[in-house]
Design a protein around this motif. Structure first.
Motif, PDB file in Angstrom:
ATOM      1  N   GLU A 142       1.804 -11.865   3.824  1.00 45.35           N
ATOM      2  CA  GLU A 142       0.794 -12.272   4.800  1.00 45.35           C
ATOM      3  C   GLU A 142       1.411 -13.057   5.946  1.00 45.35           C
ATOM      4  O   GLU A 142       1.035 -12.876   7.112  1.00 45.35           O
ATOM      5  CB  GLU A 142      -0.280 -13.103   4.106  1.00 45.35           C
ATOM      6  N   ARG A 143       2.371 -13.923   5.634  1.00 42.51           N
ATOM      7  CA  ARG A 143       3.039 -14.698   6.689  1.00 42.51           C
ATOM      8  C   ARG A 143       3.863 -13.784   7.590  1.00 42.51           C
ATOM      9  O   ARG A 143       3.853 -13.917   8.818  1.00 42.51           O
ATOM     10  CB  ARG A 143       3.930 -15.775   6.054  1.00 42.51           C
ATOM     11  N   TRP A 147      -3.610  -7.585  18.933  1.00 40.56           N
ATOM     12  CA  TRP A 147      -2.166  -7.740  18.889  1.00 40.56           C
ATOM     13  C   TRP A 147      -1.430  -6.409  19.023  1.00 40.56           C
ATOM     14  O   TRP A 147      -0.253  -6.377  19.376  1.00 40.56           O
ATOM     15  CB  TRP A 147      -1.769  -8.365  17.548  1.00 40.56           C
ATOM     16  N   LYS A 170       2.810  -9.487  13.929  1.00 38.46           N
ATOM     17  CA  LYS A 170       1.712  -9.174  14.845  1.00 38.46           C
ATOM     18  C   LYS A 170       1.842  -9.990  16.133  1.00 38.46           C
ATOM     19  O   LYS A 170       1.610  -9.465  17.237  1.00 38.46           O
ATOM     20  CB  LYS A 170       0.369  -9.457  14.177  1.00 38.46           C
ATOM     21  N   ALA A 171       2.205 -11.267  15.995  1.00 33.99           N
ATOM     22  CA  ALA A 171       2.379 -12.108  17.180  1.00 33.99           C
ATOM     23  C   ALA A 171       3.535 -11.604  18.038  1.00 33.99           C
ATOM     24  O   ALA A 171       3.455 -11.606  19.275  1.00 33.99           O
ATOM     25  CB  ALA A 171       2.625 -13.553  16.760  1.00 33.99           C
ATOM     26  N   GLU A 229       0.063 -17.723  14.933  1.00 38.36           N
ATOM     27  CA  GLU A 229      -1.172 -16.964  14.765  1.00 38.36           C
ATOM     28  C   GLU A 229      -1.237 -15.863  15.824  1.00 38.36           C
ATOM     29  O   GLU A 229      -1.135 -16.130  17.017  1.00 38.36           O
ATOM     30  CB  GLU A 229      -2.379 -17.874  14.888  1.00 38.36           C
ATOM     31  N   PRO A 230      -1.430 -14.617  15.408  1.00 35.07           N
ATOM     32  CA  PRO A 230      -1.484 -13.513  16.391  1.00 35.07           C
ATOM     33  C   PRO A 230      -2.833 -13.459  17.082  1.00 35.07           C
ATOM     34  O   PRO A 230      -3.848 -13.908  16.537  1.00 35.07           O
ATOM     35  CB  PRO A 230      -1.265 -12.275  15.520  1.00 35.07           C
ATOM     36  N   GLU A 281       3.344 -10.609   8.081  1.00 34.18           N
ATOM     37  CA  GLU A 281       2.402  -9.788   8.840  1.00 34.18           C
ATOM     38  C   GLU A 281       1.914 -10.538  10.079  1.00 34.18           C
ATOM     39  O   GLU A 281       1.890  -9.989  11.189  1.00 34.18           O
ATOM     40  CB  GLU A 281       1.217  -9.401   7.963  1.00 34.18           C
ATOM     41  N   LYS A 282       1.528 -11.795   9.921  1.00 31.59           N
ATOM     42  CA  LYS A 282       1.059 -12.583  11.056  1.00 31.59           C
ATOM     43  C   LYS A 282       2.148 -12.753  12.104  1.00 31.59           C
ATOM     44  O   LYS A 282       1.908 -12.596  13.305  1.00 31.59           O
ATOM     45  CB  LYS A 282       0.585 -13.961  10.574  1.00 31.59           C
ATOM     46  N   GLU A 283       3.338 -13.094  11.639  1.00 33.75           N
ATOM     47  CA  GLU A 283       4.437 -13.330  12.590  1.00 33.75           C
ATOM     48  C   GLU A 283       4.793 -12.057  13.346  1.00 33.75           C
ATOM     49  O   GLU A 283       5.024 -12.087  14.559  1.00 33.75           O
ATOM     50  CB  GLU A 283       5.658 -13.861  11.835  1.00 33.75           C
ATOM     51  N   CYS A 290       9.825 -16.744   7.549  1.00 34.22           N
ATOM     52  CA  CYS A 290       8.524 -16.863   6.894  1.00 34.22           C
ATOM     53  C   CYS A 290       8.649 -17.254   5.427  1.00 34.22           C
ATOM     54  O   CYS A 290       7.672 -17.724   4.827  1.00 34.22           O
ATOM     55  CB  CYS A 290       7.757 -15.543   7.009  1.00 34.22           C
TER      56      CYS A 290
END
Length: 274
Positions: free
Chosen positions: A80-81, A158, A87-88, A153-154, A83-85, A144
């Protein structure tokens, strides 16, 4: 145990060549060396901007002290971390990739792929794949996995843009400025040569040479503008082609994962991103 054995054991413990605190002193020395190496690593690398080049430069010893296995984040939390990074980074156009979850070797994994490359991130932090996507993803996974790293946070939108969303023309201000400069150089050069001819070719030779130099410079500037426009057009067309390829409705054939293993049925970009 025999008396002789007990006597021998007692002699070994009391041997002057092995001080009672030798083990403790050695452990203390190793701990000091480890702390000193950790400080050097923190000073040498900027972990807020940690990238693939830093990973390649790191020695195994530096890696061990920088990323303590006992404090690594793994499992779904890591995915999850990451994925967020990612996406940003995709939103900032630092990474060209699409993200999906898939069942790989019995484990739910994050898959990032472009039109030519891919990377598979497993829950334990292992990364497999090829090409530039792997080089982009590996440093992200390393960061991450650190609890001290704050994941960005994206934004809501994105994902990569659709080809039709790209602007038709880039800003022409720079090109127009160069053209204006080139045109002024050309006029000044022609005027200088005209004066030189009017006054007689035998006089004011410097004026004629300066005029020709200015004309040559103006032509070089015009050539730079033409080359810049052609390069921009080529890069734009190439980028549009890559976007169409990755958003064509089917996954790339080089992915070593069956379509059935993905959690999303990919029919088009909009459905994938929902």
């Amino acid at each position: 145990m025999s008396d002789a054995s007990e006597e021998g054991a007692g002699e070994h413990v009391g041997d002057a060549s092995t001080p009672p605190d030798a083990t403790g002193a050695t452990a203390h020395t190793d701990e000091d060396d480890l702390e000193e190496l950790r400080k050097r690593v923190e000073e040498k690398y900027d972990f807020e901007n940690f990238g693939a080049a830093d990973m390649a430069e790191m020695s195994p010893e530096e890696w061990d002290v920088a990323f303590d296995p006992d404090t690594w984040i793994t499992g779904d939390d890591l995915l999850e971390r990451v994925e967020k990074e990612l996406k940003a980074r995709v939103a900032d156009r630092e990474v060209f990739a699409t993200l999906e979850y898939a069942e790989v070797e019995g484990r739910r994994s994050l898959v990032a792929y472009s039109d030519t490359d891919y990377a598979i991130v497993y829950p334990n932090g292992t990364v497999e794949g090829r090409g530039t996507v792997v080089r982009d993803v590996k440093p992200t996974v390393a960061l991450c996995s650190m609890d001290s790293y704050d994941v960005e946070e994206p934004p809501e939108n994105w994902q990569l843009p659709d080809p039709g969303e790209l602007p038709e023309e880039q800003s022409e201000l720079g090109n127009w400025m160069l053209q204006l400069l080139a045109f002024s150089q050309l006029i000044i050069g022609l005027v200088a040569i005209g004066i030189w001819i009017y006054q007689g070719l035998g006089s004011q030779l410097v004026l004629g040479v300066a005029g020709m130099i200015l004309i040559v410079i103006s032509f070089l500037l015009f050539l730079m503008v033409a080359n810049a426009r052609l390069s921009d057009r080529f890069r734009t067309e190439e980028y549009e082609s890559r976007l169409r390829s990755i958003g064509s409705g089917s996954r790339p054939s080089f992915l070593p994962i069956d379509d059935e293993a993905f959690e999303t049925t990919r029919t088009d970009r909009s459905q994938l991103e929902e």
